[in-house]
Design an enzyme around this catalytic site. Sequence first.
Site, PDB file in Angstrom:
ATOM      1  N   SER A 204       0.810  -1.084  -0.174  1.00  0.00           N
ATOM      2  CA  SER A 204      -0.021   0.120   0.293  1.00  0.00           C
ATOM      3  C   SER A 204       1.071   1.736   0.223  1.00  0.00           C
ATOM      4  CB  SER A 204      -0.652   0.027   1.394  1.00  0.00           C
ATOM      5  OG  SER A 204       0.018   0.102   2.105  1.00  0.00           O
ATOM      6  N   LYS A 205       0.418   2.206   0.148  1.00  0.00           N
ATOM      7  CA  LYS A 205       0.697   3.602   0.121  1.00  0.00           C
ATOM      8  C   LYS A 205       2.214   4.269   1.140  1.00  0.00           C
ATOM      9  CE  LYS A 205      -2.236   6.359  -2.150  1.00  0.00           C
ATOM     10  NZ  LYS A 205      -3.485   7.373  -2.225  1.00  0.00           N
ATOM     11  N   ARG A 206       1.988   3.189   2.389  1.00  0.00           N
ATOM     12  CA  ARG A 206       2.789   3.024   3.583  1.00  0.00           C
ATOM     13  C   ARG A 206       4.342   2.489   3.098  1.00  0.00           C
ATOM     14  NH1 ARG A 206      -1.215  -0.264   4.966  1.00  0.00           N
ATOM     15  NH2 ARG A 206       0.319  -3.009   5.959  1.00  0.00           N
ATOM     16  N   HIS A 207       4.022   1.362   2.195  1.00  0.00           N
ATOM     17  CA  HIS A 207       5.202   1.204   1.842  1.00  0.00           C
ATOM     18  C   HIS A 207       6.628   2.075   1.240  1.00  0.00           C
ATOM     19  CE1 HIS A 207       3.134  -2.035   3.212  1.00  0.00           C
ATOM     20  NE2 HIS A 207       3.836  -2.242   3.994  1.00  0.00           N
ATOM     21  N   GLY A 208       6.111   3.473   0.585  1.00  0.00           N
ATOM     22  CA  GLY A 208       6.844   3.796   0.072  1.00  0.00           C
ATOM     23  C   GLY A 208       5.948   3.792  -1.511  1.00  0.00           C
TER      24      GLY A 208
END
Length: 452
Positions: A204-208
């Site tokens: 997801s977005k939290r991974h970069g």
Amino acid sequence: RRQRQMCIRDRDGRSRTLYILDGETGAYGPYRQRQRAEIYQTFAKELVRQGKAYPCFCTKEQLDADRKAAQERKDPFQGYQRRCRDLDPEEARRRIEAGESYVLRIKVPEDRGDVVIHDAVHGEVTFDAKELDDFVIFRSDGTPTYNFATVVDDAMMKITHVIRGDDHLSNTPRQVMVYEALGAPVPTFAHISMILGADGKKLSKRHGATSVEEYRDAGYLSDAFVNYLALLGWSLDGETTIIPRDVLASKFSLDRISKNPATFDPKKLDWVNAEYINGMSDAQFADEIMVPELHEAGLIEGNVEYGEDWIDALAAIVKPRTKMPADAVTVAAPIFATAETLEYDEKSVNKGLAKEGMGAILDAAYEACLMLKDAGIPVNDANNTDNFQPGTSARRKDGSDGVYHDKNTAGQIVRFGSRHARSVRNEVSGRSVRCAAQADRHGNAHVGKTTQ
């Protein structure tokens, strides 16, 4: 004329269909779902006319009450109870004309056996048709549901293969029902595993970075990025990692896709990128990566020209130490520094250059370089580096190089010694850039860049 098609669908139902026909737009437009509203309505009305779909006027309160009653009597089937399935068509028409809210539902045949999906990745997957309720294909606001719109699009556009994430596998039996109601051929399905982050959770977005453009702007080469993405859930032979794009295109097959989730590993992506960079020739690396990066960093002025030999010699030094294009600036920066601007890593200096006697060793290496220069021997010639022998004062008593490795002394790895002596010369301007080693009376070495 042959047409290649790729249909990409997001989980929320948005679709992006790519068409390539000799560089021209495909023949199945319009392609945006909001522009296809009349098409969906036409197909839905036809299913109602054929008795394969019907209007349902049940309110939310009625549906909730039916579901609760089914739970209380422990009914194995707790879906829609088909209250409106056998409603008289004339009554349904009058209620619609009166403005009553309704949805359209598919009429799942009561004698329909198991729904069997022949998935190219998971093999044969069976769903019990009795567990499928008469699901909604058109909402009360007049918009189609995902399971209806996607089938209409794929049937009209003659899609033969639907390759998507395995979180869509549960949608497939309902879509098969729509294909059968429309009388359209069912495509080949291939549900591939999800991509996870390093923490084991869904990417997801939290991974970069979340878009191809972000990875491009970060300096990842397109071929390296395609290569790495292809390895997420697929392999050529279980061993090969670096696979050129043309090989990927010719060797890709659905039977090599893994059922297990793939992990997106940024470190491995960096490694693949570095492999592609190091696979370049020195000239290609200089033209496509090093020189543009040096221009961007202001280390090479736009009105200054350097000879090809000088650029290639610099590229040969910089390329092995470059994982990302921006690294080229970090590695090459000391070459363009002066004695006043060159910065040193204090820890590395203390570990190597500040040791007793190091100044004398560097002085001897410097004098040897001058001797080669005076003799007209190009010290940046790889054929001559093995013959370069600094004076006896530049070697230890055991005959080894006095200075063989100094890590991060000037912000990156610098090597001295008989096998690593190198000088990068500017043949165009006539200036020779060299390392000058000076020792003070305490034997401490000071390394800088001087020009002559």
